[in-house]
Design an enzyme around this catalytic site. Structure first.
Site, PDB file in Angstrom:
ATOM      1  N   SER A 260       2.173   2.046  13.515  1.00 16.94           N
ATOM      2  CA  SER A 260       2.626   2.607  12.234  1.00 16.94           C
ATOM      3  C   SER A 260       3.841   1.844  11.741  1.00 16.94           C
ATOM      4  O   SER A 260       4.447   1.069  12.478  1.00 16.94           O
ATOM      5  CB  SER A 260       2.984   4.086  12.417  1.00 16.94           C
ATOM      6  OG  SER A 260       4.203   4.178  13.126  1.00 16.94           O
ATOM      7  N   LYS A 261       4.175   2.117  10.499  1.00 16.84           N
ATOM      8  CA  LYS A 261       5.353   1.504   9.905  1.00 16.84           C
ATOM      9  C   LYS A 261       6.589   1.846  10.753  1.00 16.84           C
ATOM     10  O   LYS A 261       7.454   1.017  10.965  1.00 16.84           O
ATOM     11  CB  LYS A 261       5.504   2.019   8.479  1.00 16.84           C
ATOM     12  CG  LYS A 261       6.702   1.488   7.752  1.00 16.84           C
ATOM     13  CD  LYS A 261       6.763   2.118   6.383  1.00 16.84           C
ATOM     14  CE  LYS A 261       8.154   2.239   5.830  1.00 16.84           C
ATOM     15  NZ  LYS A 261       9.169   2.845   6.648  1.00 16.84           N
ATOM     16  N   ARG A 262       6.623   3.080  11.237  1.00 20.18           N
ATOM     17  CA  ARG A 262       7.771   3.505  12.047  1.00 20.18           C
ATOM     18  C   ARG A 262       7.926   2.670  13.325  1.00 20.18           C
ATOM     19  O   ARG A 262       9.028   2.399  13.759  1.00 20.18           O
ATOM     20  CB  ARG A 262       7.655   4.993  12.405  1.00 20.18           C
ATOM     21  CG  ARG A 262       8.554   5.854  11.520  1.00 20.18           C
ATOM     22  CD  ARG A 262       8.257   7.314  11.696  1.00 20.18           C
ATOM     23  NE  ARG A 262       6.921   7.610  11.181  1.00 20.18           N
ATOM     24  CZ  ARG A 262       5.949   8.220  11.878  1.00 20.18           C
ATOM     25  NH1 ARG A 262       6.158   8.585  13.109  1.00 20.18           N
ATOM     26  NH2 ARG A 262       4.781   8.448  11.325  1.00 20.18           N
ATOM     27  N   TYR A 272       4.505  -4.493   7.235  1.00 16.16           N
ATOM     28  CA  TYR A 272       3.974  -4.745   5.899  1.00 16.16           C
ATOM     29  C   TYR A 272       3.829  -6.254   5.658  1.00 16.16           C
ATOM     30  O   TYR A 272       4.543  -7.059   6.254  1.00 16.16           O
ATOM     31  CB  TYR A 272       4.907  -4.166   4.832  1.00 16.16           C
ATOM     32  CG  TYR A 272       4.854  -2.651   4.724  1.00 16.16           C
ATOM     33  CD1 TYR A 272       3.888  -1.904   5.384  1.00 16.16           C
ATOM     34  CD2 TYR A 272       5.779  -1.977   3.932  1.00 16.16           C
ATOM     35  CE1 TYR A 272       3.837  -0.528   5.263  1.00 16.16           C
ATOM     36  CE2 TYR A 272       5.739  -0.586   3.814  1.00 16.16           C
ATOM     37  CZ  TYR A 272       4.762   0.128   4.477  1.00 16.16           C
ATOM     38  OH  TYR A 272       4.713   1.483   4.348  1.00 16.16           O
TER      39      TYR A 272
END
Ligand code: GLU
Length: 503
Positions: A260-262, A272
């Site tokens: 995930s982005k986290r 990203y």
């Protein structure tokens, strides 16, 4: 006759583009190009609550950076447009109504509060065949009441009526036969109270309208597949149904769950494709591009997340990926993301890139530092000298800055304790002896023979010489550096450094 290959990447414009999204776009693109097909970008913006302005432009820009160029898109148009679902709104209601008329869907009048209450009362509440008769919908309420509610424009949604005790099965091109028990799938909303379709209805209606032949999407969409497959059947389109492929998840570095982005924030690497600034909060999420990845490397590493060509080859250009791409070699198992490996790909691409390919990138990087580089031939020489020391394009700033400006500081500590009058004298004599027109090997030859004549070890003089030219203990061969800098600049740097060293 085989259907013409038409595939789509169908992101929702809700924020930055995760590398998993780019991988989905890439696999669609590779498959399309491999089969002389068409690659479509369709923007799935039916969920107004999640819409983020600027996200579509950002996605378009990320794809362009990667070289994953659509054949049809909101920007390019095409025969099957519009390519934004919000602009196709009038086309969806008829399908919801057709499904109701045929007994495959129904009106539901439950308010958000009533639904919340149910969810609180019953853990894991499923609006489905076991519970729907206890809810307020056109199946549970008397016909007259339903007619009155509709007449009064009572807010309502349309839900699919999942059949009882059925198995929905299909052959996934990657996973083989996949089956779902319809009792465990809820009666998903197809049309919302505002008249907008949900993803489920819109995706099926548009995949058909756009004559999509194959669907490649992330594994997270697998649980939605039975709904989509039933919709294809219920709408009478079973014969036209595309083939499905659910791509393996991209996992956290330790393999525990989806990346995930986290995880990127936590572990210090981008997730990203490009920098993304949230328009509401102003928060910046870093991207691979700005960190210094070459798009060739980014595409290459994404291509290897869940696919290989069956050999040990790891470096593939986009053209080679198209050539070698095969469904059979996509794995079912999730692919761990390893940022060190990602940097390795980038290093390989930088190292093997021509100076011509890197020239503009490097000039832009230095321009960002306030340094305008005009001498392309010189910059190209420098690029060739340092490129194999760079993992990231941004490394060119530290690895080659001294070619464009004399060192602002010297690593004096590395020289000082071994500095001597003899060494200072050597460099003074070297200043005299150094003349124009010597090649790098000739300079080395001269340097070494002068050292020998003065009873000094050349090895002990090379480090101070390097620090005079570079400022620190790094860089390519010191005579290659001196040669590139030219005699005059080399002399200037020796003179300036002698002052610092002798102090
Ligand atoms: N709009 C969905 C997404 O955001 C598309 C899923 C699909 O490809 O069916 O990923």
């Amino acid at each position: 006759m085989e259907k013409k290959v038409r595939v789509r990447f169908a992101p929702s414009p809700t924020g930055g583009l995760h590398l998993g999204g780019v991988r989905t776009a890439l696999f669609n693109y590779l498959f399309a190009k491999k089969h002389n097909g068409t690659f479509i970008l369709r923007v799935e913006d039916t969920d107004q609550t999640r819409f983020v302005s600027g996200a579509e432009e950002y996605i378009v820009s990320c794809l362009a950076w990667c070289g994953i160029n659509p054949d049809e898109s909101p920007q390019l148009g095409g025969e099957f447009g519009p390519y934004r679902q919000s602009e196709r709104k009038p086309t969806y209601r008829q399908y919801a109504e057709q499904l109701i008329a045929d007994g495959f869907a129904y009106y539901a009048f439950d308010t958000p509060e009533e639904l919340d209450l149910k969810r609180k009362e019953i853990p894991n509440f499923l609006y489905g065949q076991a519970s729907r008769m206890g809810m307020r919908n056109s199946l549970s309420l008397p016909d007259a009441e339903v007619a009155a509610l509709l007449k009064n424009n009572t807010p309502h949604v349309v839900r699919i009526k999942m059949p009882e005790d059925e198995q929905v099965s299909f052959v996934d091109m990657i996973r083989g036969l996949v089956s779902f028990d319809t009792n465990l799938v809820d009666d998903k909303v197809l049309l919302k109270a505002d008249g907008m379709p949900t993803y489920h209805l819109a995706v099926v209606a548009d995949d058909r309208a756009m004559q999509i032949s194959h669907i490649f999407r992330g594994e997270e969409w697998l649980p939605s597949a039975p709904i989509h497959i039933l919709l294809w059947k219920y709408l009478g389109w079973a014969e036209e149904m595309p083939k499905w492929a659910h791509l393996p998840l991209i996992l956290k570095p330790d393999g525990n769950g989806k990346l995930s982005k986290r995880d990127g924030d936590r572990l210090g690497f981008p997730v990203y494709a490009q920098n993304w600034t949230d328009p509401k909060t102003g928060d910046l999420t870093p991207g691979f591009k700005e960190l210094g990845f070459m798009p060739e490397a980014f595409i290459n590493l994404l291509g290897m997340l869940g696919w290989n060509d069956g050999t040990d080859q790891e470096i593939f250009s986009l053209a080679e990926l198209i050539d070698k791409f095969s469904l059979e070699r996509i794995s079912k198992a999730g692919a761990k993301f390893d940022f060190e490996k990602a940097k390795w790909y980038n290093h390989e691409w930088i190292k093997n890139a021509t100076a011509a390919r890197l020239l503009e990138e490097v000039k832009i990087l230095f321009a960002g530092q306030g340094l305008v580089l005009n001498d392309d031939a010189y910059v190209s020489t420098v690029i060739d000298l340092v490129k194999d020391r760079c993992n990231l394009l941004t490394d060119f700033i530290t690895q080659s800055g001294y070619f464009f400006a004399s060192p602002a500081a010297y690593d004096v500590a590395a020289v000082k304790n071994k500095w001597s009058e003899e060494k200072a004298a050597f460099f003074s004599s070297y200043l005299e002896a150094l003349t124009e027109g010597l090649s790098a090997p000739e300079m080395e030859e001269q340097f070494k023979s002068m050292a020998a004549a003065q009873n000094l070890k050349p090895g002990e003089l090379m480090l101070p010489f390097r620090i005079m030219l570079v400022g620190g203990k790094f860089g390519p061969g010191v005579f290659d550096i001196a040669y590139a800098l030219g005699t005059e600049e080399t002399k200037n740097r020796i003179t300036a450094a002698l002052v610092a060293f002798n102090n």
